[in-house]
Design a protein around this motif. Structure first.
Motif, PDB file in Angstrom:
ATOM      1  N   LEU A  28       0.303   1.452  -3.897  1.00 39.10           N
ATOM      2  CA  LEU A  28       0.336   2.800  -3.330  1.00 39.10           C
ATOM      3  C   LEU A  28       0.350   2.769  -1.806  1.00 39.10           C
ATOM      4  O   LEU A  28       0.936   3.642  -1.167  1.00 39.10           O
ATOM      5  CB  LEU A  28      -0.854   3.609  -3.844  1.00 39.10           C
ATOM      6  N   THR A  72       3.267   4.514   0.189  1.00 37.05           N
ATOM      7  CA  THR A  72       2.958   5.505   1.217  1.00 37.05           C
ATOM      8  C   THR A  72       3.708   5.196   2.508  1.00 37.05           C
ATOM      9  O   THR A  72       4.205   6.091   3.195  1.00 37.05           O
ATOM     10  CB  THR A  72       1.441   5.538   1.492  1.00 37.05           C
ATOM     11  N   LEU A  81       1.744   8.842  -9.845  1.00 31.81           N
ATOM     12  CA  LEU A  81       3.015   8.511  -9.202  1.00 31.81           C
ATOM     13  C   LEU A  81       4.175   9.021 -10.045  1.00 31.81           C
ATOM     14  O   LEU A  81       4.101   9.042 -11.273  1.00 31.81           O
ATOM     15  CB  LEU A  81       3.113   6.985  -9.049  1.00 31.81           C
ATOM     16  N   ILE A 100       3.770  10.241  -4.424  1.00 27.47           N
ATOM     17  CA  ILE A 100       2.376  10.152  -4.858  1.00 27.47           C
ATOM     18  C   ILE A 100       1.883  11.566  -5.118  1.00 27.47           C
ATOM     19  O   ILE A 100       1.989  12.440  -4.259  1.00 27.47           O
ATOM     20  CB  ILE A 100       1.508   9.461  -3.795  1.00 27.47           C
TER      21      ILE A 100
END
Length: 219
Positions: A166, A170, A204, A217
Protein backbone atom coordinates in the motif's frame (compact mmCIF):
# COMPACT_ATOMS: atom_id res chain seq x y z
CA UNK A 1 -8.49 -7.25 22.91
CA UNK A 2 -8.91 -3.72 21.66
CA UNK A 3 -5.70 -1.72 21.65
CA UNK A 4 -5.17 1.94 22.44
CA UNK A 5 -5.44 3.99 19.21
CA UNK A 6 -2.05 5.52 20.01
CA UNK A 7 0.43 5.72 22.83
CA UNK A 8 0.46 8.89 24.94
CA UNK A 9 0.24 11.96 22.71
CA UNK A 10 3.41 13.50 24.11
CA UNK A 11 5.38 10.26 23.68
CA UNK A 12 4.21 9.93 20.09
CA UNK A 13 5.10 13.57 19.42
CA UNK A 14 8.60 13.10 20.86
CA UNK A 15 9.26 10.10 18.62
CA UNK A 16 7.97 11.77 15.45
CA UNK A 17 9.97 14.95 16.04
CA UNK A 18 13.04 12.81 16.74
CA UNK A 19 12.52 10.98 13.43
CA UNK A 20 12.24 14.26 11.53
CA UNK A 21 15.36 15.77 13.08
CA UNK A 22 17.62 12.73 12.85
CA UNK A 23 16.60 10.93 9.65
CA UNK A 24 19.11 10.74 6.79
CA UNK A 25 17.93 13.21 4.12
CA UNK A 26 20.48 11.87 1.64
CA UNK A 27 18.35 8.71 1.42
CA UNK A 28 15.49 9.23 -1.03
CA UNK A 29 12.69 7.73 1.05
CA UNK A 30 9.94 9.04 3.34
CA UNK A 31 9.50 8.44 7.03
CA UNK A 32 6.95 5.64 7.28
CA UNK A 33 4.38 5.21 10.01
CA UNK A 34 2.52 1.93 10.50
CA UNK A 35 -0.17 1.37 13.11
CA UNK A 36 -0.91 -2.27 13.92
CA UNK A 37 -3.28 -3.73 16.50
CA UNK A 38 -0.38 -4.45 18.88
CA UNK A 39 2.25 -1.82 18.04
CA UNK A 40 3.13 1.39 16.22
CA UNK A 41 6.17 1.42 13.93
CA UNK A 42 8.07 4.54 12.88
CA UNK A 43 10.63 3.70 10.18
CA UNK A 44 13.23 6.36 9.38
CA UNK A 45 15.71 6.37 6.47
CA UNK A 46 19.29 6.05 7.70
CA UNK A 47 21.00 4.13 10.50
CA UNK A 48 22.47 5.67 13.66
CA UNK A 49 25.38 8.00 12.77
CA UNK A 50 29.02 7.55 13.74
CA UNK A 51 29.53 5.58 16.98
CA UNK A 52 26.03 6.14 18.33
CA UNK A 53 24.29 2.98 19.59
CA UNK A 54 20.81 2.07 20.78
CA UNK A 55 22.13 1.75 24.33
CA UNK A 56 23.50 5.29 24.14
CA UNK A 57 20.31 6.91 22.81
CA UNK A 58 18.33 5.21 25.58
CA UNK A 59 20.39 7.17 28.11
CA UNK A 60 20.01 10.51 26.31
CA UNK A 61 23.16 10.60 24.15
CA UNK A 62 22.72 12.24 20.77
CA UNK A 63 24.64 12.96 17.57
CA UNK A 64 23.12 15.71 15.42
CA UNK A 65 22.98 14.55 11.82
CA UNK A 66 21.13 17.65 10.57
CA UNK A 67 22.37 20.65 12.62
CA UNK A 68 20.71 23.35 10.46
CA UNK A 69 17.32 21.65 10.68
CA UNK A 70 17.80 21.12 14.43
CA UNK A 71 18.51 24.84 14.90
CA UNK A 72 15.24 25.81 13.18
CA UNK A 73 13.26 23.26 15.19
CA UNK A 74 14.80 24.62 18.39
CA UNK A 75 13.38 28.04 17.43
CA UNK A 76 9.83 26.69 17.34
CA UNK A 77 9.37 25.05 13.93
CA UNK A 78 8.24 21.86 15.71
CA UNK A 79 7.62 20.95 19.37
CA UNK A 80 11.08 20.81 20.96
CA UNK A 81 12.06 20.14 24.57
CA UNK A 82 15.84 19.85 24.48
CA UNK A 83 18.62 18.28 22.44
CA UNK A 84 19.24 14.58 22.97
CA UNK A 85 16.47 14.12 25.52
CA UNK A 86 13.50 13.13 23.34
CA UNK A 87 14.08 9.36 23.35
CA UNK A 88 14.81 9.37 27.08
CA UNK A 89 11.61 11.30 27.83
CA UNK A 90 9.56 9.01 25.59
CA UNK A 91 10.89 5.95 27.44
CA UNK A 92 10.13 7.51 30.81
CA UNK A 93 6.52 8.16 29.79
CA UNK A 94 6.00 4.93 27.82
CA UNK A 95 8.62 2.22 28.64
CA UNK A 96 7.20 -0.28 26.12
CA UNK A 97 9.39 0.99 23.27
CA UNK A 98 12.17 -0.85 21.48
CA UNK A 99 14.52 0.11 18.67
CA UNK A 100 15.90 -1.78 15.67
CA UNK A 101 18.89 -0.56 13.66
CA UNK A 102 19.29 -2.02 10.18
CA UNK A 103 22.67 -0.86 8.87
CA UNK A 104 22.48 -3.00 5.73
CA UNK A 105 19.04 -1.67 4.83
CA UNK A 106 19.91 1.85 6.05
CA UNK A 107 16.80 2.04 8.26
CA UNK A 108 16.05 2.79 11.89
CA UNK A 109 12.79 1.49 13.36
CA UNK A 110 11.00 2.48 16.56
CA UNK A 111 8.42 -0.02 17.85
CA UNK A 112 5.90 1.36 20.33
CA UNK A 113 3.96 -1.49 21.91
CA UNK A 114 0.29 -0.79 22.54
CA UNK A 115 -1.79 -1.92 25.52
CA UNK A 116 -5.12 -3.82 25.59
CA UNK A 117 -8.11 -1.87 26.93
CA UNK A 118 -11.19 -3.89 26.01
CA UNK A 119 -12.78 -6.48 23.74
CA UNK A 120 -13.18 -5.69 20.04
CA UNK A 121 -11.32 -6.05 16.78
CA UNK A 122 -9.33 -3.25 15.22
CA UNK A 123 -7.62 -3.12 11.86
CA UNK A 124 -4.25 -1.42 11.46
CA UNK A 125 -3.87 1.55 9.17
CA UNK A 126 -1.00 2.92 7.16
CA UNK A 127 0.12 6.53 7.35
CA UNK A 128 2.99 8.35 5.74
CA UNK A 129 4.53 11.54 7.07
CA UNK A 130 6.20 13.80 4.53
CA UNK A 131 5.83 16.84 2.31
CA UNK A 132 6.91 17.28 -1.32
CA UNK A 133 10.59 17.25 -0.28
CA UNK A 134 10.21 14.15 1.88
CA UNK A 135 10.21 16.21 5.10
CA UNK A 136 7.38 15.22 7.43
CA UNK A 137 4.87 17.89 8.30
CA UNK A 138 1.52 16.11 8.46
CA UNK A 139 0.14 12.64 9.14
CA UNK A 140 -2.73 11.35 7.04
CA UNK A 141 -4.24 7.88 7.45
CA UNK A 142 -4.55 6.25 4.05
CA UNK A 143 -6.34 3.32 5.64
CA UNK A 144 -8.71 3.34 8.59
CA UNK A 145 -9.79 0.47 10.84
CA UNK A 146 -12.71 -1.59 9.61
CA UNK A 147 -14.70 -4.39 11.18
CA UNK A 148 -17.76 -6.05 9.69
CA UNK A 149 -19.17 -9.05 11.54
CA UNK A 150 -20.62 -10.36 8.28
CA UNK A 151 -17.17 -10.63 6.70
CA UNK A 152 -14.75 -12.75 8.69
CA UNK A 153 -11.81 -11.81 6.44
CA UNK A 154 -11.77 -8.37 8.09
CA UNK A 155 -10.83 -10.01 11.38
CA UNK A 156 -7.32 -10.53 9.98
CA UNK A 157 -4.99 -7.51 10.34
CA UNK A 158 -3.05 -6.32 7.33
CA UNK A 159 0.28 -8.08 7.04
CA UNK A 160 3.57 -6.22 6.87
CA UNK A 161 3.84 -7.07 3.16
CA UNK A 162 0.34 -5.73 2.49
CA UNK A 163 1.21 -2.49 4.28
CA UNK A 164 4.39 -2.17 2.20
CA UNK A 165 2.39 -2.80 -0.97
CA UNK A 166 0.00 0.00 0.00
CA UNK A 167 2.96 2.31 0.57
CA UNK A 168 4.16 1.68 -2.98
CA UNK A 169 0.65 2.06 -4.40
CA UNK A 170 0.18 5.34 -2.52
CA UNK A 171 3.38 6.67 -4.08
CA UNK A 172 2.51 5.40 -7.57
CA UNK A 173 -1.13 4.50 -8.24
CA UNK A 174 -0.19 3.10 -11.68
CA UNK A 175 2.46 0.73 -10.35
CA UNK A 176 2.45 -2.64 -12.11
CA UNK A 177 2.61 -6.16 -10.69
CA UNK A 178 6.17 -6.48 -12.04
CA UNK A 179 7.25 -3.25 -10.33
CA UNK A 180 5.80 -4.47 -7.03
CA UNK A 181 7.65 -7.76 -7.48
CA UNK A 182 10.94 -5.92 -8.04
CA UNK A 183 10.51 -3.31 -5.29
CA UNK A 184 9.38 -5.75 -2.60
CA UNK A 185 11.54 -8.69 -3.70
CA UNK A 186 8.61 -11.11 -3.84
CA UNK A 187 7.43 -13.46 -6.57
CA UNK A 188 4.47 -12.55 -8.79
CA UNK A 189 2.22 -15.20 -7.23
CA UNK A 190 2.73 -13.76 -3.72
CA UNK A 191 2.03 -10.22 -4.92
CA UNK A 192 -1.05 -11.37 -6.82
CA UNK A 193 -2.43 -13.28 -3.85
CA UNK A 194 -2.03 -10.30 -1.53
CA UNK A 195 -3.56 -7.91 -4.07
CA UNK A 196 -6.59 -10.20 -4.23
CA UNK A 197 -6.82 -10.30 -0.42
CA UNK A 198 -6.72 -6.50 -0.23
CA UNK A 199 -9.53 -6.34 -2.80
CA UNK A 200 -11.64 -8.85 -0.86
CA UNK A 201 -11.09 -6.88 2.36
CA UNK A 202 -12.43 -3.73 0.69
CA UNK A 203 -9.11 -1.90 1.03
CA UNK A 204 -8.02 -1.76 -2.62
CA UNK A 205 -9.62 -1.73 -6.05
CA UNK A 206 -8.52 -1.47 -9.65
CA UNK A 207 -9.96 1.37 -11.73
CA UNK A 208 -9.81 0.99 -15.51
CA UNK A 209 -7.96 -1.55 -17.61
CA UNK A 210 -4.80 -3.45 -16.75
CA UNK A 211 -2.71 -1.33 -19.13
CA UNK A 212 -4.12 2.17 -18.62
CA UNK A 213 -5.89 1.91 -15.25
CA UNK A 214 -4.71 2.65 -11.72
CA UNK A 215 -5.02 1.41 -8.15
CA UNK A 216 -7.31 3.13 -5.68
CA UNK A 217 -7.02 2.76 -1.90
CA UNK A 218 -10.51 2.80 -0.41
CA UNK A 219 -10.74 5.03 2.67
Amino acid sequence: DKMLPMCLDRTFEELLVNALIHRDYFVSAPIRLFVFSDRIEIISPGHLPNNLTIAKIRTGNSNIRNPILASFIAKGLLPYRGLGSGIKRALEEWPEIDFVEDRDGCLFTVNVHRKPVGNSVEMPFYSEKRDAQGIGVDVKGALKGRFDESNSSLNVPLSELQNLMLVEITENSKISYLELVEKLNKDRRTIGRNIQQLKEMGVLRRVGSKKTGFWEIIE
